[in-house]
Enzyme design. Structure first.
Site, PDB file in Angstrom:
ATOM      1  CG  HIS A  19      17.628  50.340  22.542  1.00  0.00           C
ATOM      2  ND1 HIS A  19      18.330  50.506  23.720  1.00  0.00           N
ATOM      3  CD2 HIS A  19      18.215  51.161  21.641  1.00  0.00           C
ATOM      4  CE1 HIS A  19      19.292  51.402  23.537  1.00  0.00           C
ATOM      5  NE2 HIS A  19      19.248  51.816  22.280  1.00  0.00           N
ATOM      6  CG  LEU A  20      15.754  42.877  21.171  1.00  0.00           C
ATOM      7  CD1 LEU A  20      16.131  41.414  21.392  1.00  0.00           C
ATOM      8  CD2 LEU A  20      14.671  42.984  20.119  1.00  0.00           C
ATOM      9  NE  ARG A  21      12.820  50.162  25.045  1.00  0.00           N
ATOM     10  CZ  ARG A  21      13.730  51.126  25.007  1.00  0.00           C
ATOM     11  NH1 ARG A  21      14.917  50.967  25.572  1.00  0.00           N
ATOM     12  NH2 ARG A  21      13.450  52.263  24.432  1.00  0.00           N
ATOM     13  CG  ASN A  45      19.339  51.092  27.212  1.00  0.00           C
ATOM     14  OD1 ASN A  45      19.056  50.095  26.562  1.00  0.00           O
ATOM     15  ND2 ASN A  45      18.885  52.291  26.897  1.00  0.00           N
ATOM     16  CE  LYS A 107      25.963  52.468  23.874  1.00  0.00           C
ATOM     17  NZ  LYS A 107      24.900  52.584  22.902  1.00  0.00           N
ATOM     18  CG  HIS A 145      25.139  57.536  23.888  1.00  0.00           C
ATOM     19  ND1 HIS A 145      23.855  57.256  23.492  1.00  0.00           N
ATOM     20  CD2 HIS A 145      25.213  58.895  23.975  1.00  0.00           C
ATOM     21  CE1 HIS A 145      23.181  58.393  23.359  1.00  0.00           C
ATOM     22  NE2 HIS A 145      23.975  59.404  23.661  1.00  0.00           N
ATOM     23  CG  HIS A 183      23.460  56.246  18.267  1.00  0.00           C
ATOM     24  ND1 HIS A 183      24.353  57.074  18.896  1.00  0.00           N
ATOM     25  CD2 HIS A 183      22.895  55.517  19.245  1.00  0.00           C
ATOM     26  CE1 HIS A 183      24.311  56.854  20.183  1.00  0.00           C
ATOM     27  NE2 HIS A 183      23.442  55.912  20.431  1.00  0.00           N
ATOM     28  CG  LEU A 228      18.597  61.914  23.455  1.00  0.00           C
ATOM     29  CD1 LEU A 228      18.591  61.752  24.978  1.00  0.00           C
ATOM     30  CD2 LEU A 228      19.142  63.290  23.086  1.00  0.00           C
ATOM     31  CG  HIS A 260      10.369  55.064  24.618  1.00  0.00           C
ATOM     32  ND1 HIS A 260      10.857  54.870  25.894  1.00  0.00           N
ATOM     33  CD2 HIS A 260      11.441  55.358  23.859  1.00  0.00           C
ATOM     34  CE1 HIS A 260      12.171  55.047  25.899  1.00  0.00           C
ATOM     35  NE2 HIS A 260      12.557  55.339  24.671  1.00  0.00           N
TER      36      HIS A 260
HETATM   37  O1  DOR Z   1      16.878  57.707  21.479  1.00  0.00           O
HETATM   38  C1  DOR Z   1      17.411  56.874  22.187  1.00  0.00           C
HETATM   39  N1  DOR Z   1      16.692  55.909  22.817  1.00  0.00           N
HETATM   40  N2  DOR Z   1      18.744  56.929  22.363  1.00  0.00           N
HETATM   41  C2  DOR Z   1      19.377  56.136  23.219  1.00  0.00           C
HETATM   42  O2  DOR Z   1      20.573  56.257  23.342  1.00  0.00           O
HETATM   43  C3  DOR Z   1      18.604  55.178  24.072  1.00  0.00           C
HETATM   44  C4  DOR Z   1      17.340  54.811  23.458  1.00  0.00           C
HETATM   45  C5  DOR Z   1      16.386  54.114  24.405  1.00  0.00           C
HETATM   46  O3  DOR Z   1      16.827  53.196  25.108  1.00  0.00           O
HETATM   47  O4  DOR Z   1      15.205  54.453  24.432  1.00  0.00           O
HETATM   48 ZN    ZN Z   2      20.652  53.039  21.352  1.00  0.00          ZN
END
Ligand code: DOR
Ligand code: ZN
Length: 356
Positions: A19-21, A45, A107, A145, A183, A228, A260
């Protein structure tokens, strides 16, 4: 004997789940990843999600611009883009993706399974059959997922139930579809991936190889270990580590590094996601060294992934050495702060250099 190894040079690794945001944090996050990895599969996402090839192209341009800002030449890192599957994804979207040359997977987020999954799929076989058929035909992998979202199913059982309710029927309907079980967190998942027929593989995170669910509650609630799918019992961690270090090319590296801001993790309703991009290879080396299997790290980190995705291995190298590595307590990121996994702790392996 790997226990006597003090230095290890491997083919430059790739991260097959990242996840690069977006926006201001992008330069820091892509910088951390590109210091270790040659390529990464970029999760879609975002808000709004990356649902079309046009959106993926625009996101890729923003990543490349951030990369340049971070001082990383384009030849040193390649983002491999993905599309976010929805009930409304069309066969045309898939055909465009397959033709694009830069989209490498689609995905599946079951709706409501995790962060920014609200637009995800409600009924995979019911709503997406034509799209799955087009992906199978084009050789475009489905990245899964793998958790059911049924609230009646215990949170810790959602992956095992997903195998029975979704994976088995999916693979029966589309036996040639390439599927990556992302994962993986359970022995049931490992068992499935080991023995399923057809093109099936799995990514494994460093945190699921190193920690069990006790880490979430050690000395109080530990939000920086919350992700998750959630960490599981020790017997599952052992099954994952056994799979990662087995040499089986169905298992490869995917960090699921997911930053985050500190305030959204240390909150009454904390976000899921562990930040490991900064020290990913140090963490994986620590896991492999714990069972004296550093000799298998190159296959897992650098060879099995490209083989599954049909891409060449990287030409550069990465060298790890046995040395003390102190994980920073926190990382400044675009005006806020991210706490990396295992902040403040020390590891015994360190990335020493990357070579051309
Ligand atoms: O822990 C997680 N964070 N699991 C995910 O599937 C998404 C990810 C996120 O985008 O923060
Ligand atoms: Zn992920």
């Amino acid at each position: 004997m790997s226990s006597t190894i003090t230095s290890l040079t491997i083919i430059r690794p790739d991260d097959w789940h990242l996840h690069l945001r977006d926006g201001a944090v992008l330069a820091s996050v892509v910088g951390d990843t590109a210091r270790q990895f040659g390529r990464a599969i970029i999760m879609p996402n975002l808000k709004p999600p990356v649902t079309t090839v046009a959106l993926a192209a625009a996101y890729r341009d923003r990543i490349l611009a951030a990369q340049e800002k971070a001082g990383i030449p384009q030849r040193d890192f390649t983002p491999l883009m993905t599309l976010y599957l929805t009930d409304n994804t069309s066969v045309q979207d898939i055909e465009q993706a397959a033709k694009s040359g830069f989209v490498h997977g689609v995905k599946l987020y079951p709706a409501g399974a995790t962060t920014n999954s609200d637009a995800g799929v409600t009924d995979l076989l019911g709503r997406c059959s034509l799209v799955l058929e087009a992906m199978q035909k084009a050789g475009l992998p489905l990245l899964v997922h793998g958790e059911v979202t049924d609230p009646d199913i215990d949170l810790f059982d959602r992956e095992a139930v997903f195998v029975d309710r979704v994976m088995i029927p999916l693979r029966r309907a589309f036996p040639e579809l390439k599927v990556v079980f992302e994962h993986l967190t359970t022995s049931e998942g490992v068992q499935y991936v080991r023995y399923a027929e057809g093109p099936v593989a799995a990514t494994l995170t460093a945190h699921h190889l190193l920690y069990n669910r006790n880490a979430l509650f050690a000395g109080g609630l530990q939000p920086h270990w919350y992700c998750l799918p959630v960490l599981k019992r020790e017997k599952h961690r052992q099954a994952l580590l056994d799979a990662a270090t087995s040499g089986n090319n169905r298992f490869f590296l995917g960090t699921d590094s997911a930053p985050h801001p500190r305030g959204l993790k240390e909150a009454a309703c904390g976000c899921a996601g562990c930040y490991t991009a900064l020290h990913a290879m140090e963490l994986y080396a620590t896991a492999f060294a714990s069972v004296d299997r550093l000799d298998r790290l190159e296959g897992f980190a650098s060879r099995h992934g490209p083989a599954f995705y049909g891409l060449p291995e990287n030409t550069g190298t990465l060298t790890l050495e046995r040395a003390d590595f102190k994980i920073p307590a926190e990382l400044p990121m675009a005006g806020s702060t991210v706490v990396p996994l295992a902040a403040g702790q020390s590891l015994q392996w360190k990335v020493a250099s990357t070579g051309a």
